[in-house]
Scaffold this active site. Structure first.
Site, PDB file in Angstrom:
ATOM      1  N   PRO A 121      -8.627   3.951  -3.032  1.00  0.00           N
ATOM      2  CA  PRO A 121      -9.463   2.749  -3.133  1.00  0.00           C
ATOM      3  C   PRO A 121      -9.025   1.836  -4.283  1.00  0.00           C
ATOM      4  O   PRO A 121      -9.098   0.620  -4.173  1.00  0.00           O
ATOM      5  CB  PRO A 121     -10.858   3.314  -3.360  1.00  0.00           C
ATOM      6  CG  PRO A 121     -10.833   4.655  -2.698  1.00  0.00           C
ATOM      7  CD  PRO A 121      -9.445   5.177  -2.885  1.00  0.00           C
ATOM      8  N   GLY A 124      -2.981   0.559  -4.462  1.00  0.00           N
ATOM      9  CA  GLY A 124      -2.211   0.283  -3.254  1.00  0.00           C
ATOM     10  C   GLY A 124      -0.760   0.086  -3.605  1.00  0.00           C
ATOM     11  O   GLY A 124       0.010   1.042  -3.723  1.00  0.00           O
ATOM     12  N   SER A 125      -0.381  -1.176  -3.839  1.00  0.00           N
ATOM     13  CA  SER A 125       1.020  -1.471  -4.172  1.00  0.00           C
ATOM     14  C   SER A 125       1.460  -0.746  -5.437  1.00  0.00           C
ATOM     15  O   SER A 125       2.596  -0.278  -5.540  1.00  0.00           O
ATOM     16  CB  SER A 125       1.188  -2.976  -4.388  1.00  0.00           C
ATOM     17  OG  SER A 125       0.853  -3.670  -3.212  1.00  0.00           O
ATOM     18  N   ARG A 245      11.676   2.617   5.447  1.00  0.00           N
ATOM     19  CA  ARG A 245      11.428   1.164   5.420  1.00  0.00           C
ATOM     20  C   ARG A 245      12.242   0.417   6.475  1.00  0.00           C
ATOM     21  O   ARG A 245      11.696  -0.467   7.153  1.00  0.00           O
ATOM     22  CB  ARG A 245      11.684   0.613   4.011  1.00  0.00           C
ATOM     23  CG  ARG A 245      10.506   0.894   3.113  1.00  0.00           C
ATOM     24  CD  ARG A 245      10.662   0.417   1.698  1.00  0.00           C
ATOM     25  NE  ARG A 245       9.396   0.616   1.008  1.00  0.00           N
ATOM     26  CZ  ARG A 245       9.243   0.745  -0.297  1.00  0.00           C
ATOM     27  NH1 ARG A 245      10.297   0.677  -1.098  1.00  0.00           N
ATOM     28  NH2 ARG A 245       8.064   0.913  -0.833  1.00  0.00           N
ATOM     29  N   GLY A 344       0.747 -21.597  23.690  1.00  0.00           N
ATOM     30  CA  GLY A 344      -0.625 -22.115  23.663  1.00  0.00           C
ATOM     31  C   GLY A 344      -1.616 -21.079  24.143  1.00  0.00           C
ATOM     32  O   GLY A 344      -1.528 -19.903  23.766  1.00  0.00           O
ATOM     33  N   GLU A 368       3.936   0.663   3.770  1.00  0.00           N
ATOM     34  CA  GLU A 368       5.189   1.124   3.129  1.00  0.00           C
ATOM     35  C   GLU A 368       5.756   0.067   2.177  1.00  0.00           C
ATOM     36  O   GLU A 368       6.971  -0.100   2.067  1.00  0.00           O
ATOM     37  CB  GLU A 368       6.211   1.571   4.170  1.00  0.00           C
ATOM     38  CG  GLU A 368       5.710   2.793   4.916  1.00  0.00           C
ATOM     39  CD  GLU A 368       6.752   3.525   5.696  1.00  0.00           C
ATOM     40  OE1 GLU A 368       7.918   3.549   5.258  1.00  0.00           O
ATOM     41  OE2 GLU A 368       6.394   4.067   6.744  1.00  0.00           O
TER      42      GLU A 368
HETATM   43  C1  LIG Z   1      -2.811   0.127   9.149  1.00  0.00           C
HETATM   44  C2  LIG Z   1      -2.403   0.631   7.789  1.00  0.00           C
HETATM   45  C3  LIG Z   1      -1.734   1.838   7.693  1.00  0.00           C
HETATM   46  C4  LIG Z   1      -1.370   2.339   6.427  1.00  0.00           C
HETATM   47  N1  LIG Z   1      -0.767   3.572   6.348  1.00  0.00           N
HETATM   48  C5  LIG Z   1      -0.628   4.153   5.129  1.00  0.00           C
HETATM   49  C6  LIG Z   1      -0.179   5.514   5.012  1.00  0.00           C
HETATM   50  O1  LIG Z   1       0.149   6.192   5.990  1.00  0.00           O
HETATM   51  N2  LIG Z   1      -0.161   6.080   3.783  1.00  0.00           N
HETATM   52  C7  LIG Z   1      -0.523   5.392   2.662  1.00  0.00           C
HETATM   53  O2  LIG Z   1      -0.490   5.970   1.586  1.00  0.00           O
HETATM   54  N3  LIG Z   1      -0.897   4.081   2.728  1.00  0.00           N
HETATM   55  C8  LIG Z   1      -0.968   3.463   3.939  1.00  0.00           C
HETATM   56  N4  LIG Z   1      -1.407   2.161   4.039  1.00  0.00           N
HETATM   57  C9  LIG Z   1      -1.702   1.413   2.808  1.00  0.00           C
HETATM   58  C10 LIG Z   1      -0.636   0.381   2.528  1.00  0.00           C
HETATM   59  O3  LIG Z   1       0.564   0.991   2.138  1.00  0.00           O
HETATM   60  C11 LIG Z   1      -1.234  -0.538   1.447  1.00  0.00           C
HETATM   61  O4  LIG Z   1      -2.212  -1.322   2.097  1.00  0.00           O
HETATM   62  C12 LIG Z   1      -0.182  -1.405   0.807  1.00  0.00           C
HETATM   63  O5  LIG Z   1       0.615  -0.611  -0.026  1.00  0.00           O
HETATM   64  C13 LIG Z   1      -0.798  -2.533  -0.020  1.00  0.00           C
HETATM   65  O6  LIG Z   1      -1.764  -2.040  -0.873  1.00  0.00           O
HETATM   66  P1  LIG Z   1      -3.212  -2.752  -0.956  1.00  0.00           P
HETATM   67  O7  LIG Z   1      -3.691  -2.897   0.437  1.00  0.00           O
HETATM   68  O8  LIG Z   1      -4.050  -1.990  -1.921  1.00  0.00           O
HETATM   69  O9  LIG Z   1      -2.909  -4.184  -1.509  1.00  0.00           O
HETATM   70  P2  LIG Z   1      -2.691  -4.597  -3.041  1.00  0.00           P
HETATM   71  O10 LIG Z   1      -1.724  -3.706  -3.697  1.00  0.00           O
HETATM   72  O11 LIG Z   1      -4.021  -4.758  -3.675  1.00  0.00           O
HETATM   73  O12 LIG Z   1      -2.013  -6.016  -2.849  1.00  0.00           O
HETATM   74  C14 LIG Z   1      -2.746  -7.165  -2.410  1.00  0.00           C
HETATM   75  C15 LIG Z   1      -1.753  -8.323  -2.303  1.00  0.00           C
HETATM   76  O13 LIG Z   1      -1.142  -8.565  -3.566  1.00  0.00           O
HETATM   77  C16 LIG Z   1       0.279  -8.490  -3.469  1.00  0.00           C
HETATM   78  N5  LIG Z   1       0.810  -7.859  -4.668  1.00  0.00           N
HETATM   79  C17 LIG Z   1       0.411  -6.706  -5.242  1.00  0.00           C
HETATM   80  N6  LIG Z   1       1.146  -6.418  -6.328  1.00  0.00           N
HETATM   81  C18 LIG Z   1       2.050  -7.429  -6.450  1.00  0.00           C
HETATM   82  C19 LIG Z   1       3.101  -7.726  -7.375  1.00  0.00           C
HETATM   83  N7  LIG Z   1       3.370  -6.904  -8.389  1.00  0.00           N
HETATM   84  N8  LIG Z   1       3.819  -8.843  -7.184  1.00  0.00           N
HETATM   85  C20 LIG Z   1       3.552  -9.681  -6.163  1.00  0.00           C
HETATM   86  N9  LIG Z   1       2.568  -9.461  -5.244  1.00  0.00           N
HETATM   87  C21 LIG Z   1       1.827  -8.349  -5.391  1.00  0.00           C
HETATM   88  C22 LIG Z   1       0.535  -7.625  -2.259  1.00  0.00           C
HETATM   89  O14 LIG Z   1       1.791  -7.908  -1.682  1.00  0.00           O
HETATM   90  C23 LIG Z   1      -0.616  -8.034  -1.330  1.00  0.00           C
HETATM   91  O15 LIG Z   1      -0.282  -9.208  -0.661  1.00  0.00           O
HETATM   92  C24 LIG Z   1      -1.701   1.607   5.269  1.00  0.00           C
HETATM   93  C25 LIG Z   1      -2.339   0.369   5.374  1.00  0.00           C
HETATM   94  C26 LIG Z   1      -2.713  -0.109   6.613  1.00  0.00           C
HETATM   95  C27 LIG Z   1      -3.436  -1.424   6.679  1.00  0.00           C
END
Ligand SMILES: Cc1cc2nc3c(=O)[nH]c(=O)nc-3n(C[C@H](O)[C@H](O)[C@H](O)COP(=O)(O)OP(=O)(O)OC[C@H]3O[C@@H](n4cnc5c(N)ncnc54)[C@H](O)[C@@H]3O)c2cc1C
Length: 391
Positions: A121, A124-125, A245, A344, A368
């Site tokens: 929660p 993510g990134s 990737r 369209g 990923e």
């Molecule tokens: C359908 C689905 C399947 C998934 N499957 C898996 C899985 O199997 N295992 C798993 O562990 N995760 C999984 N994920 C999670 C996915 O890897 C994350 O959603 C992704 O890593 C982005 O994290 P976040 O959603 O928390 O976004 P955030 O990290 O909060 O990012 C939000 C936005 O900010 C941008 N951002 C963040 N940091 C930076 C930076 N330093 N510089 C520039 N831009 C930035 C991001 O690109 C994004 O646009 C899945 C997600 C989905 C939706």
């Protein structure tokens, strides 16, 4: 020298894949619309697909296996993402096991579908911010896992999961290790199935670990990996992504190609046919747009195959894998959107699959590592910055 020539046998394999994928396409809408529950399985069993016999010997040459893997992924997703349900066993966790597991671990969990749980929660990134913990109980020789994971692809369907957890929150990346937890382990629960925009044929799960005890040898890479750099640790498992990737890019490009071909067919009915020999000013604006999409897809395919070829030749491909993912994800997202623009209302009608491909393709620029994160990695590699210097 880079060479993407296919052997005759691999050409025949791709043709078989195409037929299976097109059969799966017939069931695409069904699985899309039955996301809420685990839809009764209506896809024919994989072994009931009729495959044409393959040439016994390879008269031409061996194809680089990783290149073939990408072409197969593109072909399967050209049919529909639904094919994932029939691709047999395997998830992202299996790629981590292959990349970082000991030979005994690889053998032990062979044939099991393993998901990969990194995202939380609050993380993510920035995967080094992981809060899930693993503590070793020396008395029982067990790891005790605690934490919450979200958005785990195939989390419901998988037999087990590769979980990232930290041994020491102060240590950042260095403290993170991965652990294999099988379904049915007390303290491990799948708590939620996401409702999603696209790729509804695949489940996406949330899970919790509450004092979940697993045997000590479930640490990916074995006990040595606690002190060793790489192994089941952050860097080792991140290498998994150099293999996966490009494959995510390939999923997106398979979908984009399906969208483009559908669009071209529909426009051809209206008399829009591309004359490649004509000068640009002699072509219609619509034909010009189709060519632009086609060129974008071709460029992405080359990036994907290049990075796969390097991996197949056991050469480093960190930058190229991110380029393949960034380009593949972006082209998948923009090509499907542009195809809707060209058609369209027909593009958003649920009578056709184009609107679904638009939705399905979106994730390839997110999971990923988002497109932005791939660009960050590429910039670091080109400019020679560390993650700490450029983040
Ligand atoms: C359908 C689905 C399947 C998934 N499957 C898996 C899985 O199997 N295992 C798993 O562990 N995760 C999984 N994920 C999670 C996915 O890897 C994350 O959603 C992704 O890593 C982005 O994290 P976040 O959603 O928390 O976004 P955030 O990290 O909060 O990012 C939000 C936005 O900010 C941008 N951002 C963040 N940091 C930076 C930076 N330093 N510089 C520039 N831009 C930035 C991001 O690109 C994004 O646009 C899945 C997600 C989905 C939706």
């Amino acid at each position: 020298m880079i060479d993407f020539t296919l052997s005759q046998r691999d050409e025949a394999i791709l043709e078989n894949q195409r037929e299976q994928a097109m059969l799966c396409r017939k069931y695409a809408r069904y699985y899309d619309e039955h996301e809420e529950e685990f839809a009764p399985d209506v896809l024919p069993e994989a072994d009931s697909f009729e495959s044409k016999p393959l040439p016994e010997t390879d008269s031409a040459r061996d194809t680089n296996g990783a290149v073939m893997g990408m072409l197969t992924t593109m072909m399967q997703n050209y049919g529909d993402y639904t094919i994932r349900l029939r691709r047999g066993k395997g998830g992202l966790g299996n790629a981590a096991l292959a990349a970082s597991g000991t030979p005994e671990q690889v053998e032990r969990w062979r044939g099991q579908t393993l998901a990969m749980a990194i995202t939380e929660p609050g993380c993510g990134s920035d995967s080094k911010a992981i809060q899930a913990t693993a503590v070793l109980d020396e008395a029982t020789n067990e790891w005790i896992l605690n934490g919450e994971k979200i958005f785990v692809t195939t989390g419901c369907r998988a037999d087990g999961v590769v979980v990232w957890a930290t041994l020491d929150k102060e240590a950042g990346r260095g403290g993170i290790k991965s652990f294999i937890v099988m379904k049915g382990t007390p303290g491990f629960d799948v708590t939620h199935k996401e409702k999603k925009l696209g790729i509804r044929a695949d489940d996406t799960a949330a899970m919790v670990f509450r004092d979940c005890r697993i045997p000590r040898d479930h640490l990916l890479g074995g006990k040595e990996s606690v002190s060793r750099k790489g192994g089941g640790g952050f860097k080792g498992v991140m290498k998994t992504f150099n293999m996966t990737r490009p494959a995510v890019g390939a999923i997106g490009i398979g979908i984009a190609q399906a969208a483009l071909d559908f669009t071209k067919e529909e426009l051809a009915r209206e008399g829009v046919v591309i004359d490649y020999m004509a000068a640009p000013h002699q072509r219609s604006a619509i034909a010009e747009k189709l060519i632009e999409i086609e060129a974008d897809i071709d460029a992405a395919v080359l990036d994907i195959l290049h990075s796969a070829w390097l991996s197949g030749e056991a050469k480093p491909n960190n930058t190229e894998a991110s380029i393949a993912k960034a380009k593949g994800g972006e082209v998948a997202r923009t090509a499907t959107q542009r195809c809707i623009g060209l058609l369209g209302s027909l593009g958003i009608s649920r009578e056709y699959l184009l609107e679904k491909w638009f939705r399905d393709s979106r994730i390839t620029d997110i999971y990923e590592g988002t497109g932005q994160i791939q660009r960050l990695i590429i910039a670091r590699d080109i400019l020679g910055y560390s993650a700490a210097e450029l983040s």
